[in-house]
Design an enzyme around this catalytic site. Structure first.
Site, PDB file in Angstrom:
ATOM      1  N   TRP A  45       0.725  -1.169  -0.117  1.00 15.90           N
ATOM      2  CA  TRP A  45       0.127  -0.060   0.036  1.00 15.90           C
ATOM      3  C   TRP A  45       0.827   1.226   0.065  1.00 15.90           C
ATOM      4  CZ3 TRP A  45      -0.298  -4.103   3.444  1.00 15.90           C
ATOM      5  CH2 TRP A  45       0.130  -3.750   4.987  1.00 15.90           C
ATOM      6  N   ARG A  46       2.325   1.104   0.290  1.00 18.44           N
ATOM      7  CA  ARG A  46       3.104   2.488  -0.070  1.00 18.44           C
ATOM      8  C   ARG A  46       3.575   2.430  -1.406  1.00 18.44           C
ATOM      9  NH1 ARG A  46       7.029   1.261   5.176  1.00 18.44           N
ATOM     10  NH2 ARG A  46       5.486   2.119   6.838  1.00 18.44           N
ATOM     11  N   GLU A  58      -5.857   0.532   5.452  1.00 21.83           N
ATOM     12  CA  GLU A  58      -5.941   0.969   6.799  1.00 21.83           C
ATOM     13  C   GLU A  58      -7.118   0.315   7.746  1.00 21.83           C
ATOM     14  OE1 GLU A  58      -4.242   3.248   8.562  1.00 21.83           O
ATOM     15  OE2 GLU A  58      -2.903   3.781   6.890  1.00 21.83           O
ATOM     16  N   GLN A  63      -5.798  -3.274  14.448  1.00 25.38           N
ATOM     17  CA  GLN A  63      -5.926  -4.172  15.188  1.00 25.38           C
ATOM     18  C   GLN A  63      -5.215  -5.704  14.607  1.00 25.38           C
ATOM     19  OE1 GLN A  63     -10.066  -3.564  15.103  1.00 25.38           O
ATOM     20  NE2 GLN A  63     -10.178  -3.376  17.240  1.00 25.38           N
ATOM     21  N   LEU A 101      -8.537 -12.647   9.310  1.00 26.23           N
ATOM     22  CA  LEU A 101      -8.116 -10.997   9.839  1.00 26.23           C
ATOM     23  C   LEU A 101      -8.983 -10.772  11.208  1.00 26.23           C
ATOM     24  CD1 LEU A 101      -7.882  -8.949   6.792  1.00 26.23           C
ATOM     25  CD2 LEU A 101      -6.160  -9.607   8.364  1.00 26.23           C
ATOM     26  N   GLY A 102     -10.215 -11.549  11.797  1.00 22.67           N
ATOM     27  CA  GLY A 102     -11.017 -11.064  12.662  1.00 22.67           C
ATOM     28  C   GLY A 102     -11.504  -9.721  12.630  1.00 22.67           C
ATOM     29  N   TYR A 103     -12.249  -9.610  13.675  1.00 22.03           N
ATOM     30  CA  TYR A 103     -12.849  -8.148  13.904  1.00 22.03           C
ATOM     31  C   TYR A 103     -13.636  -7.977  12.674  1.00 22.03           C
ATOM     32  CZ  TYR A 103     -10.067  -7.755  18.016  1.00 22.03           C
ATOM     33  OH  TYR A 103      -9.407  -7.777  18.959  1.00 22.03           O
ATOM     34  N   TYR A 141      -8.706   8.587  13.016  1.00 21.31           N
ATOM     35  CA  TYR A 141      -7.411   8.098  12.601  1.00 21.31           C
ATOM     36  C   TYR A 141      -7.320   7.445  11.340  1.00 21.31           C
ATOM     37  CZ  TYR A 141      -3.682   4.949  11.587  1.00 21.31           C
ATOM     38  OH  TYR A 141      -2.492   4.501  11.090  1.00 21.31           O
ATOM     39  N   ASP A 159      -0.781   6.443  15.102  1.00 15.85           N
ATOM     40  CA  ASP A 159      -1.133   5.138  15.688  1.00 15.85           C
ATOM     41  C   ASP A 159      -0.303   4.622  16.719  1.00 15.85           C
ATOM     42  OD1 ASP A 159       1.376   4.470  14.745  1.00 15.85           O
ATOM     43  OD2 ASP A 159       0.979   3.095  13.172  1.00 15.85           O
ATOM     44  N   CYS A 224      18.820   5.553  15.607  1.00 17.80           N
ATOM     45  CA  CYS A 224      17.668   6.282  15.577  1.00 17.80           C
ATOM     46  C   CYS A 224      18.202   7.868  14.726  1.00 17.80           C
ATOM     47  CB  CYS A 224      16.969   6.682  16.768  1.00 17.80           C
ATOM     48  SG  CYS A 224      15.547   7.886  16.618  1.00 17.80           S
ATOM     49  N   CYS A 230      15.795  13.737  20.430  1.00 17.00           N
ATOM     50  CA  CYS A 230      15.026  13.111  21.355  1.00 17.00           C
ATOM     51  C   CYS A 230      15.349  13.622  22.782  1.00 17.00           C
ATOM     52  CB  CYS A 230      15.122  11.513  21.316  1.00 17.00           C
ATOM     53  SG  CYS A 230      14.357  10.411  22.288  1.00 17.00           S
TER      54      CYS A 230
HETATM   55  S1  SF4 Z   1      13.610   6.818  22.168  1.00 17.84           S
HETATM   56 FE1  SF4 Z   1      14.384   8.403  21.068  1.00 17.84          FE
HETATM   57  S2  SF4 Z   1      16.324   7.884  20.301  1.00 17.84           S
HETATM   58 FE2  SF4 Z   1      15.435   6.120  21.201  1.00 17.84          FE
HETATM   59  S3  SF4 Z   1      14.639   5.317  19.417  1.00 17.84           S
HETATM   60 FE3  SF4 Z   1      12.774   6.328  20.300  1.00 17.84          FE
HETATM   61  S4  SF4 Z   1      12.888   8.251  19.292  1.00 17.84           S
HETATM   62 FE4  SF4 Z   1      14.838   7.344  18.846  1.00 17.84          FE
END
Ligand code: SF4
Length: 350
Positions: A45-46, A58, A63, A101-103, A141, A159, A224, A230
């Site tokens: 779907w992307r 979607e 679920q 798939l249920g529900y 959503y 989500d 990340c 973060c």
């Molecule tokens: S906690 Fe913060 S740094 Fe760690 S994976 Fe999640 S968003 Fe990235």
């Protein structure tokens, strides 16, 4: 931002305090986009911006895990490639393609939504969150997801994966499933997006980050792409959720009725409306099988007894060899498979 999705009246009180500066937001978007282009999974779907296909994906992903949905989605799109083909299908065929798939209310709602799109919108999924939310089974959503993924309009698509990323990114230490927490996440998601364009990629990337990097128990922070922005120092402790409702155990008694070639089933008019199930019985009998399965906040213990075929014609007989085409809820299908296989073994041994 779509009018029904974004609303200043929903502003979470902590949102301003936790807001990122303009340059930090741009940095987050840039890093996320680059990471997603290199690492995002190739989900069917992307590859499309067809609003009907996005709507189907979607509904299915509500679920149900993405890995499970892929095969179902591809089969569904072969069977019902457009709104019209789904709208013109009969309910049994629709439920049949959904089984596993249920529900099942999702399948019924999707079917009704397709019919409504044919009647009200000339077969075109509307690019308007208010009109989208008038379709059965489409809430905030799903409307936001269609706006972002099909129409590339800024929308807060929050989500479970996105909620987790945002709670950690913003170091949000209140329950995310409270009204206040939901408002905070909505505003955080909306606030990070660019004014126009890029909503599809941004929301997909945030979702993907939650799925494969910012995992629930073991976030891979060193990998990340937005770790510099973060704010949490204790990602495993977030997000915080309210206490879960207590799971209630219920017992139901059902009958497995088979002559070795056919199984006798009753059509549900309640929870699995329209589907075929093992009939409910009161009488005692030799216990053949116990199946335990979850439904919302219940845990159901299904005790199955073997019984003789009825003579009053209240049940319908289905050939055991042709059950794949019959819409049957998964717990019931598992019981039928187990007892039919055991029955064949007994016949062979005799
Ligand atoms: S906690 Fe913060 S740094 Fe760690 S994976 Fe999640 S968003 Fe990235």
């Amino acid at each position: 931002m779509g009018t029904a999705i974004s609303s200043s009246t929903r502003q979470g009180k902590g949102a301003e305090r936790n807001a990122f500066s303009g340059s930090a937001r741009r940095q987050i978007r840039t890093e996320l986009a680059a990471w997603f282009r290199a690492n995002g999974r190739d989900l069917p779907w992307r590859r499309t911006t067809d609003a009907y296909a996005v709507l189907v994906s979607e509904f299915m992903c509500q679920q149900t895990q993405v890995a499970t949905v892929v095969d179902y989605y591809e089969r569904w799109m072969r069977a019902f490639p457009a709104v019209r083909s789904l709208a013109e299908a009969d309910e049994q065929a629709v439920l049949g393609h959904w089984q596993g798939l249920g529900y099942y209310s999702r399948a019924r709602n999707l079917h009704r939504a397709a019919r409504m799109v044919m009647e009200r919108h000339d077969g075109e999924i509307p690019a308007d969150p208010v009109l989208l939310k008038a379709l059965p089974g489409v809430g905030d959503y799903t409307a936001a997801a269609v706006m972002a993924f099909a129409f590339d309009r800024p929308a807060a698509v929050v989500d479970a994966n996105v909620a987790r990323v945002l709670a950690r990114l913003c170091d949000y230490r209140e329950p995310i499933d409270s009204a206040r927490g939901k408002a905070f996440l909505h505003d955080a998601a909306a606030g990070l997006q660019a004014g126009r364009g890029g909503a599809r990629e941004f929301n997909s990337a945030l979702m993907e980050l939650g799925a494969i990097i910012c995992k629930p128990r073991t976030p891979l922070c060193p990998e990340c792409p937005i770790r510099d922005a973060c704010r949490t120092r204790a990602p495993e402790a977030l997000p915080i959720k309210r206490a879960r409702p207590v799971v209630t155990m219920v017992t139901e008694r059902r009958a497995f009725i088979s002559d070795g070639e056919r199984v006798f089933l009753a059509q549900s008019s309640a929870r699995w409306r329209g589907m075929w199930m093992l009939p409910e019985v009161d009488e005692p009998g030799a216990l053949g099988h116990v199946e335990i399965y979850p439904i919302t906040r219940y845990r159901v213990r299904m005790e199955v007894v073997r019984m003789r075929p009825p003579e009053d014609g209240t049940l319908r007989a289905f050939p055991l060899a042709a059950l794949d085409a019959v819409p049957i809820p998964s717990p019931h299908r598992r019981v039928i498979r187990a007892l039919a296989t055991a029955g064949r073994s007994m016949h062979r041994a005799a």
